[in-house]
Motif scaffolding. Sequence first.
Motif, short mmCIF file in Angstrom:
data_model
loop_
_atom_site.label_atom_id
_atom_site.label_comp_id
_atom_site.label_asym_id
_atom_site.label_seq_id
_atom_site.Cartn_x
_atom_site.Cartn_y
_atom_site.Cartn_z
N LEU A 226 -27.57 -4.76 -11.91
CA LEU A 226 -28.63 -4.96 -12.89
C LEU A 226 -28.03 -4.86 -14.29
O LEU A 226 -27.21 -3.98 -14.56
N LYS A 227 -28.44 -5.78 -15.15
CA LYS A 227 -27.94 -5.78 -16.51
C LYS A 227 -29.09 -6.11 -17.45
O LYS A 227 -29.94 -6.95 -17.13
N GLY A 228 -29.15 -5.43 -18.60
CA GLY A 228 -30.27 -5.62 -19.50
C GLY A 228 -29.88 -5.82 -20.95
O GLY A 228 -28.82 -5.40 -21.39
N VAL A 229 -30.79 -6.45 -21.69
CA VAL A 229 -30.73 -6.58 -23.14
C VAL A 229 -32.10 -6.21 -23.68
O VAL A 229 -33.13 -6.67 -23.16
N LYS A 230 -32.15 -5.35 -24.69
CA LYS A 230 -33.42 -4.99 -25.29
C LYS A 230 -33.23 -4.63 -26.75
O LYS A 230 -32.10 -4.42 -27.21
N GLY A 231 -34.33 -4.57 -27.49
CA GLY A 231 -34.24 -4.20 -28.90
C GLY A 231 -35.60 -4.11 -29.53
O GLY A 231 -36.62 -4.51 -28.95
N GLU A 232 -35.64 -3.55 -30.73
CA GLU A 232 -36.87 -3.45 -31.50
C GLU A 232 -37.05 -4.73 -32.31
O GLU A 232 -36.21 -5.07 -33.13
N GLY A 233 -38.14 -5.43 -32.05
CA GLY A 233 -38.40 -6.68 -32.73
C GLY A 233 -39.11 -7.67 -31.83
O GLY A 233 -39.54 -7.33 -30.72
N LEU A 234 -39.24 -8.88 -32.30
CA LEU A 234 -39.92 -9.94 -31.56
C LEU A 234 -38.98 -10.58 -30.54
O LEU A 234 -37.76 -10.46 -30.62
N PHE B 192 -31.93 2.39 -15.09
CA PHE B 192 -31.26 3.60 -14.62
C PHE B 192 -30.19 3.23 -13.60
O PHE B 192 -30.42 2.41 -12.72
N HIS B 193 -29.03 3.88 -13.73
CA HIS B 193 -27.93 3.66 -12.79
C HIS B 193 -27.59 4.97 -12.08
O HIS B 193 -27.62 6.05 -12.69
N SER B 194 -27.28 4.88 -10.79
CA SER B 194 -26.85 6.06 -10.04
C SER B 194 -25.88 5.60 -8.95
O SER B 194 -25.68 4.40 -8.74
N GLN B 195 -25.30 6.55 -8.26
CA GLN B 195 -24.34 6.21 -7.21
C GLN B 195 -25.00 5.45 -6.07
O GLN B 195 -24.35 4.68 -5.37
N SER C 74 -29.16 0.93 -8.68
CA SER C 74 -29.82 0.86 -9.99
C SER C 74 -31.30 0.58 -9.83
O SER C 74 -31.76 0.08 -8.80
N LEU C 75 -32.03 0.89 -10.90
CA LEU C 75 -33.48 0.74 -10.90
C LEU C 75 -33.93 0.37 -12.30
O LEU C 75 -33.50 0.98 -13.29
N ALA C 76 -34.79 -0.64 -12.40
CA ALA C 76 -35.37 -1.04 -13.69
C ALA C 76 -36.88 -0.99 -13.60
O ALA C 76 -37.47 -1.38 -12.57
#
Length: 468
Positions: A52-60, A100-103, A106-108
């Motif tokens: 799992l890979k993510g991109v996020k940020g504050e804004g539109l 979240f990543h663990s051994q 992963s979970l989103a």
Amino acid sequence: MLAEIKGLNEECGVFGVWGHPDAAQLTYYGLHSLQHRGQEGTGIVVSDGKTLKGVKGEGLVTEIFTSDAMKELTGTAAIGHVRYATAGGGGYENVQPLLFHSQSGSLALAHNGNLVNANSLKHQLETQGSIFQTSSDTEVLAHLIRRSGFAHMNDRVKNALSMLKGAYAYLIMTETELMVALDPHGLRPLSLGCLGDAYVVASETCAFDVVGAEYIRDIMPGELLIINEKGLTSERFAVSSTKAICMMEYVYFSRPDSNIQGINVHTARKNMGKRLAVEAPIDADVVTGVPDSSISAAIGYAEAAGIPYEMGLIKNKYVGRTFIQPSQALREQGVKMKLSAVRGVVEGKRVVMVDDSIVRGTTSRRIVTLLKEAGATEVHVVISSPPIKNPCFYGIDTATREELIASDKSVEDIRELIGADSLTFLSLDGMVKALGQDGNGGFCLGCFTGNYPTEIYPDTLQYYYQRG
């Protein structure tokens, strides 16, 4: 009305895709269509089947997901989120989806709604050793899932969901499946669609139209829907309680082209306007609506009353988010920048101004002033919902009780404060019947009546009533 000015805001919107080679791109377009549900932050998490890979940020959406950012998001499954901060406040760490990543994998998580027992669950989890990385109530579910003693993921998720109280529409994604859950009352909207062999999930059906998906059905209250390489599996984590979809989805929040629980939002608002014309007949020359959410009701009012509908108010769509400010002084300046009265339409006219709600009264007062400064001889304000007298505990920012103008003031008091020649609110019965329902019709009407579909925990009450 103008959500960013008047202080009535939906917490967020969610969008998910499973089984499409351009999952991130579809999610981008889906989130763009849901941008009205939250402008403070946005994120996308993708799965390629292994990570799992993510991109996020504050804004539109258009600000965060640049072409370079989208290149990072490759995979056949994705969940996305647009956020307006209520519970937990703002900040990058609270922007969703949470990842979240663990051994063990992963979970989103992406969440629309608000948990009324979040604080008590957090306290319990912290005493057991959990360390929270955000102030968002969404994170509670991740800890509950992780601490569940069940062997299979489906059972862990169901066990965790059964501990939650309040409003929640969850998208939960691992490397190998997408899970979709709706609270037992169905307080928040959530629908399932398909695009070829791919499945899509969204807070509103308007997102399906944008990506070319076909609506299948609404997610059922208390349902956990599991989507993976085997297809769809529906399970129950709770017995469906009395359905209580938020009435403000129809009154204000959802886009007019969305269908919520089989009811078209534009049609619902237009019917509310027609009901208003029956309940509040006014001798006037022109009807106008406050852009954008009140236009449908204004058209309905004008049609039923036999009074011409005109664009007496124009919204400036190019004022940026600089004017999303908390202070009253900036709210009033924001209204002036956002709206203009059309003198050629209202000058010398008796005007019926249709709006969807009154929260603090600041915006209504300023709009009435705008119309009178433009030459309107009379301004009659009609509201396509009853007075909002109580806070919402389920993910809508209706401020504290003290800030709700109708909580301790009569209709006549409010009329004087906003400077209108008359003021009428749609009756509760009229609002419900406008949606083709009798009784409460399966809606949450808590902000109007003070009767809530769930227990409200003391720490939550303390926050909303602390100054009331």
